[in-house]
Motif scaffolding. Structure first.
Motif, PDB file in Angstrom:
ATOM      1  N   VAL A 145       0.834  -1.206   0.000  1.00 28.70           N
ATOM      2  CA  VAL A 145       0.000   0.000   0.000  1.00 28.70           C
ATOM      3  C   VAL A 145       0.868   1.254   0.000  1.00 28.70           C
ATOM      4  CG1 VAL A 145      -1.657   1.340   1.365  1.00 28.70           C
ATOM      5  CG2 VAL A 145      -1.981  -1.117   1.069  1.00 28.70           C
ATOM      6  N   SER A 146       1.962   1.233   0.739  1.00 27.51           N
ATOM      7  CA  SER A 146       2.861   2.379   0.774  1.00 27.51           C
ATOM      8  C   SER A 146       3.418   2.692  -0.608  1.00 27.51           C
ATOM      9  CB  SER A 146       4.005   2.114   1.763  1.00 27.51           C
ATOM     10  OG  SER A 146       4.867   3.232   1.828  1.00 27.51           O
ATOM     11  N   VAL A 147       3.839   1.652  -1.331  1.00 33.80           N
ATOM     12  CA  VAL A 147       4.352   1.838  -2.693  1.00 33.80           C
ATOM     13  C   VAL A 147       3.259   2.364  -3.618  1.00 33.80           C
ATOM     14  CG1 VAL A 147       5.165   0.593  -4.747  1.00 33.80           C
ATOM     15  CG2 VAL A 147       6.200   0.141  -2.521  1.00 33.80           C
ATOM     16  N   GLN A 148       2.068   1.773  -3.521  1.00 32.31           N
ATOM     17  CA  GLN A 148       0.975   2.165  -4.405  1.00 32.31           C
ATOM     18  C   GLN A 148       0.503   3.592  -4.124  1.00 32.31           C
ATOM     19  OE1 GLN A 148      -1.475  -1.135  -3.317  1.00 32.31           O
ATOM     20  NE2 GLN A 148      -0.687  -2.469  -4.931  1.00 32.31           N
ATOM     21  N   LEU A 149       0.454   3.964  -2.850  1.00 34.60           N
ATOM     22  CA  LEU A 149      -0.010   5.308  -2.509  1.00 34.60           C
ATOM     23  C   LEU A 149       1.011   6.379  -2.874  1.00 34.60           C
ATOM     24  CD1 LEU A 149      -1.847   4.827   0.910  1.00 34.60           C
ATOM     25  CD2 LEU A 149      -2.850   5.347  -1.315  1.00 34.60           C
ATOM     26  N   THR A 150       2.278   6.046  -2.807  1.00 38.95           N
ATOM     27  CA  THR A 150       3.303   6.988  -3.261  1.00 38.95           C
ATOM     28  C   THR A 150       3.084   7.305  -4.732  1.00 38.95           C
ATOM     29  OG1 THR A 150       4.901   6.205  -1.627  1.00 38.95           O
ATOM     30  CG2 THR A 150       5.774   7.376  -3.540  1.00 38.95           C
ATOM     31  N   GLU A 151       2.740   6.287  -5.521  1.00 38.07           N
ATOM     32  CA  GLU A 151       2.416   6.476  -6.931  1.00 38.07           C
ATOM     33  C   GLU A 151       1.155   7.329  -7.096  1.00 38.07           C
ATOM     34  OE1 GLU A 151       2.124   5.383 -11.256  1.00 38.07           O
ATOM     35  OE2 GLU A 151       3.687   5.847  -9.810  1.00 38.07           O
ATOM     36  N   LEU A 152       0.115   7.021  -6.337  1.00 33.22           N
ATOM     37  CA  LEU A 152      -1.162   7.705  -6.502  1.00 33.22           C
ATOM     38  C   LEU A 152      -1.160   9.118  -5.933  1.00 33.22           C
ATOM     39  CD1 LEU A 152      -3.566   4.728  -5.732  1.00 33.22           C
ATOM     40  CD2 LEU A 152      -3.091   5.759  -7.952  1.00 33.22           C
ATOM     41  N   SER A 153      -0.192   9.425  -5.105  1.00 37.45           N
ATOM     42  CA  SER A 153      -0.106  10.778  -4.543  1.00 37.45           C
ATOM     43  C   SER A 153       0.267  11.818  -5.593  1.00 37.45           C
ATOM     44  CB  SER A 153       0.922  10.815  -3.402  1.00 37.45           C
ATOM     45  OG  SER A 153       0.464  10.056  -2.307  1.00 37.45           O
ATOM     46  N   ALA A 154       0.591  11.350  -6.803  1.00 37.93           N
ATOM     47  CA  ALA A 154       0.953  12.271  -7.889  1.00 37.93           C
ATOM     48  C   ALA A 154      -0.110  12.294  -8.987  1.00 37.93           C
ATOM     49  CB  ALA A 154       2.304  11.879  -8.473  1.00 37.93           C
ATOM     50  N   VAL A 155      -1.321  11.760  -8.735  1.00 41.82           N
ATOM     51  CA  VAL A 155      -2.357  11.770  -9.770  1.00 41.82           C
ATOM     52  C   VAL A 155      -2.718  13.196 -10.143  1.00 41.82           C
ATOM     53  CG1 VAL A 155      -3.339   9.520  -9.160  1.00 41.82           C
ATOM     54  CG2 VAL A 155      -4.232  11.607  -8.083  1.00 41.82           C
ATOM     55  N   SER A 156      -3.235  13.346 -11.340  1.00 39.17           N
ATOM     56  CA  SER A 156      -3.494  14.677 -11.886  1.00 39.17           C
ATOM     57  C   SER A 156      -4.789  15.308 -11.378  1.00 39.17           C
ATOM     58  CB  SER A 156      -3.519  14.629 -13.416  1.00 39.17           C
ATOM     59  OG  SER A 156      -4.441  13.647 -13.869  1.00 39.17           O
ATOM     60  N   TYR A 157      -5.596  14.565 -10.626  1.00 37.75           N
ATOM     61  CA  TYR A 157      -6.762  15.193  -9.996  1.00 37.75           C
ATOM     62  C   TYR A 157      -6.330  15.676  -8.624  1.00 37.75           C
ATOM     63  CZ  TYR A 157     -11.514  16.332  -8.722  1.00 37.75           C
ATOM     64  OH  TYR A 157     -12.640  17.030  -8.348  1.00 37.75           O
ATOM     65  N   GLN A 158      -6.127  16.956  -8.499  1.00 35.94           N
ATOM     66  CA  GLN A 158      -5.448  17.525  -7.332  1.00 35.94           C
ATOM     67  C   GLN A 158      -6.096  17.202  -5.996  1.00 35.94           C
ATOM     68  OE1 GLN A 158      -4.385  21.656  -7.795  1.00 35.94           O
ATOM     69  NE2 GLN A 158      -3.854  21.904  -5.659  1.00 35.94           N
ATOM     70  N   PRO A 159      -7.424  17.286  -5.833  1.00 37.23           N
ATOM     71  CA  PRO A 159      -8.015  16.944  -4.539  1.00 37.23           C
ATOM     72  C   PRO A 159      -7.703  15.514  -4.095  1.00 37.23           C
ATOM     73  CG  PRO A 159      -9.586  18.162  -5.859  1.00 37.23           C
ATOM     74  CD  PRO A 159      -8.447  17.812  -6.772  1.00 37.23           C
ATOM     75  N   LEU A 160      -7.674  14.576  -5.058  1.00 37.33           N
ATOM     76  CA  LEU A 160      -7.365  13.191  -4.709  1.00 37.33           C
ATOM     77  C   LEU A 160      -5.889  13.034  -4.382  1.00 37.33           C
ATOM     78  CD1 LEU A 160      -8.365  10.318  -4.389  1.00 37.33           C
ATOM     79  CD2 LEU A 160      -7.931   9.942  -6.833  1.00 37.33           C
ATOM     80  N   ALA A 161      -5.030  13.689  -5.139  1.00 36.08           N
ATOM     81  CA  ALA A 161      -3.596  13.625  -4.844  1.00 36.08           C
ATOM     82  C   ALA A 161      -3.319  14.135  -3.439  1.00 36.08           C
ATOM     83  CB  ALA A 161      -2.812  14.440  -5.875  1.00 36.08           C
ATOM     84  N   GLU A 162      -3.973  15.227  -3.071  1.00 34.25           N
ATOM     85  CA  GLU A 162      -3.779  15.787  -1.731  1.00 34.25           C
ATOM     86  C   GLU A 162      -4.281  14.829  -0.661  1.00 34.25           C
ATOM     87  OE1 GLU A 162      -5.806  19.515  -1.996  1.00 34.25           O
ATOM     88  OE2 GLU A 162      -4.147  20.512  -3.048  1.00 34.25           O
ATOM     89  N   ALA A 163      -5.407  14.167  -0.918  1.00 31.91           N
ATOM     90  CA  ALA A 163      -5.931  13.187   0.042  1.00 31.91           C
ATOM     91  C   ALA A 163      -4.957  12.033   0.216  1.00 31.91           C
ATOM     92  CB  ALA A 163      -7.291  12.667  -0.431  1.00 31.91           C
ATOM     93  N   PHE A 164      -4.417  11.537  -0.878  1.00 27.14           N
ATOM     94  CA  PHE A 164      -3.480  10.420  -0.795  1.00 27.14           C
ATOM     95  C   PHE A 164      -2.177  10.831  -0.098  1.00 27.14           C
ATOM     96  CE2 PHE A 164      -5.562   8.146  -4.610  1.00 27.14           C
ATOM     97  CZ  PHE A 164      -6.246   7.283  -3.767  1.00 27.14           C
ATOM     98  N   ARG A 165      -1.772  12.072  -0.237  1.00 25.85           N
ATOM     99  CA  ARG A 165      -0.559  12.519   0.462  1.00 25.85           C
ATOM    100  C   ARG A 165      -0.774  12.564   1.977  1.00 25.85           C
ATOM    101  NH1 ARG A 165       0.401  15.555  -4.444  1.00 25.85           N
ATOM    102  NH2 ARG A 165      -0.779  17.375  -3.752  1.00 25.85           N
ATOM    103  N   ILE A 166      -2.003  12.798   2.400  1.00 23.83           N
ATOM    104  CA  ILE A 166      -2.328  12.747   3.828  1.00 23.83           C
ATOM    105  C   ILE A 166      -2.392  11.299   4.306  1.00 23.83           C
ATOM    106  CG2 ILE A 166      -4.148  13.212   5.526  1.00 23.83           C
ATOM    107  CD1 ILE A 166      -4.858  15.705   3.825  1.00 23.83           C
ATOM    108  N   ILE A 167      -2.961  10.430   3.472  1.00 22.30           N
ATOM    109  CA  ILE A 167      -3.185   9.034   3.839  1.00 22.30           C
ATOM    110  C   ILE A 167      -1.898   8.221   3.865  1.00 22.30           C
ATOM    111  CG2 ILE A 167      -4.228   6.889   2.984  1.00 22.30           C
ATOM    112  CD1 ILE A 167      -6.575   8.668   1.963  1.00 22.30           C
ATOM    113  N   THR A 168      -0.950   8.522   2.988  1.00 17.13           N
ATOM    114  CA  THR A 168       0.252   7.684   2.816  1.00 17.13           C
ATOM    115  C   THR A 168       1.021   7.460   4.114  1.00 17.13           C
ATOM    116  OG1 THR A 168       0.473   8.286   0.487  1.00 17.13           O
ATOM    117  CG2 THR A 168       2.448   7.461   1.581  1.00 17.13           C
ATOM    118  N   PRO A 169       1.370   8.492   4.903  1.00 13.38           N
ATOM    119  CA  PRO A 169       2.118   8.217   6.133  1.00 13.38           C
ATOM    120  C   PRO A 169       1.314   7.420   7.155  1.00 13.38           C
ATOM    121  CG  PRO A 169       1.517  10.543   5.989  1.00 13.38           C
ATOM    122  CD  PRO A 169       1.216   9.935   4.656  1.00 13.38           C
ATOM    123  N   ILE A 170       0.000   7.542   7.118  1.00 17.48           N
ATOM    124  CA  ILE A 170      -0.843   6.770   8.036  1.00 17.48           C
ATOM    125  C   ILE A 170      -0.752   5.292   7.701  1.00 17.48           C
ATOM    126  CG2 ILE A 170      -3.216   6.368   8.817  1.00 17.48           C
ATOM    127  CD1 ILE A 170      -3.767   9.342   8.133  1.00 17.48           C
TER     128      ILE A 170
END
Length: 254
Positions: A145-170
Motif C-alpha cells: 500500500v505504501s508503494v501504491q499510494l506513493t504512486e497515486l499521490s501524484a495523480v493529476s486530480y489535485q483533490p485526490l492527490a492531496e488526500a493520498f498525500r495525507i493518507i500515505t504516512p498513516i
C-alpha cells in the motif's frame, strides 16, 4: 471527441492537473472513479478483516494497534469517499451496500480477479487465520500500500492527490506496527508459523499490483493518473518487503 476534450487531454499529457468535477472529461472520470472505488473498497474490506481479529491479539498493546488500524483504514476510506461524492456517488449507502467481511475459502486462488460484490483488491478476498497470520498479512500489504499510494499521490486530480498525500504516512505506519507485532511474536515459538504465513500471503499480495504487462498503463499515464508501471511498482515492493522480513530472520518464498 470535442475540441475541449482534446485540449484537456493535451493539457493532462503535458503534466496539467484538474481540480473540479465540472471540467473532467468522461473517460478520465471513469478511470478516476475506478481508482477511488478500488481504494475505498479495499480500505473498508481490510478494516472489516482486521476488526474480526482484534480480540485475538496477545496483549492490550497489540489489540490497541489492531483497533487503530481498523479506525484509520475506515477514516482513510471516508476521506476518498467524500471526493467520490463530489462526482455523484451515493456516499450514504456506500459503506453498508457491500459485504465487506465476505471472504473466500483459504485455499482459493483467484489471481488478480475482483470480487463480484465490490472493487477490493483480490488479496482482500482471503481470510486471516489467527493473529500471527494477520500480522504478516499487514506487514506485506502495508509495504504494498505504501508503494501504491506513493504512486497515486501524484495523480493529476489535485483533490485526490492531496488526500493520498495525507493518507500515505498513516498507511506506512500500519506496516511499522506490523513489524512491531512480528518482533513480539518472535519472542515466542512462532517463527515457523510466521514463515508459513509469509509463503501464503507473498504471492497474493503480489497480485495487488495487477497485470505486469498492462495495456492500459500508457493511457493512464497520458491522463496523469499513473507514472510508474505495475512491474516497477511490484519490484519496489519486493525489495522493501524482503528487507523488512530479513530484518526479522524471515524470508520470502523462493
Amino acid at each position: 471527441m470535442t475540441q475541449e476534450e482534446l485540449s484537456i487531454d493535451s493539457y493532462l499529457a503535458q503534466g496539467g492537473v484538474l481540480t473540479n468535477p465540472t471540467n473532467v472529461p468522461p473517460r478520465y472520470r471513469a478511470e478516476l472513479m475506478k481508482i477511488m472505488a478500488t481504494f475505498v473498497d479495499s480500505s473498508l474490506a481490510g478494516a472489516a478483516g482486521f476488526a474480526d481479529i482484534i480480540n485475538s491479539g496477545p496483549g492490550i498493546k497489540q489489540r490497541i494497534a489492531a483497533a487503530k488500524i481498523v479506525l484509520e483504514k475506515t477514516d482513510n476510506a471516508q476521506r476518498v469517499l467524500n471526493i467520490m461524492g463530489e462526482f455523484g456517488a451515493n456516499t450514504d449507502r456506500y459503506a453498508t451496500n457491500h459485504p465487506w467481511t465476505a471472504r473466500l475459502p483459504r485455499e482459493a486462488d483467484i489471481g488478480t480477479a475482483r470480487s463480484q460484490h465490490d472493487m477490493r483488491l483480490s488479496v482482500l478476498n482471503y481470510p486471516l487465520n489467527g493473529w500471527a497470520d494477520a500480522v504478516i498479512m499487514n506487514l506485506l500489504m502495508g509495504y504494498a500500500v505504501s508503494v501504491q499510494l506513493t504512486e497515486l499521490s501524484a495523480v493529476s486530480y489535485q483533490p485526490l492527490a492531496e488526500a493520498f498525500r495525507i493518507i500515505t504516512p498513516i498507511e506506512t505506519r500500519h506496516a511499522e506496527l506490523a513489524e512491531e507485532g512480528v518482533s513480539h511474536l518472535l519472542q515466542t515459538d512462532a517463527r515457523n508459523e510466521l514463515q508459513d504465513s509469509v509463503a501464503y500471503w507473498w504471492p497474493r499480495v503480489m497480485t495487488s499490483f495487477g497485470d505486469m504487462q498492462s495495456q492500459k498503463f500508457e493511457t493512464l499515464r497520458t491522463m496523469g493518473l499513473r507514472n510508474t508501471d505495475n512491474a516497477e511498482l511490484a519490484t519496489q515492493w519486493q525489495i522493501a518487503a524482503q528487507t523488512a522480513l530479513e530484518a526479522h530472520g524471515l524470508r520470502p518464498p523462493d
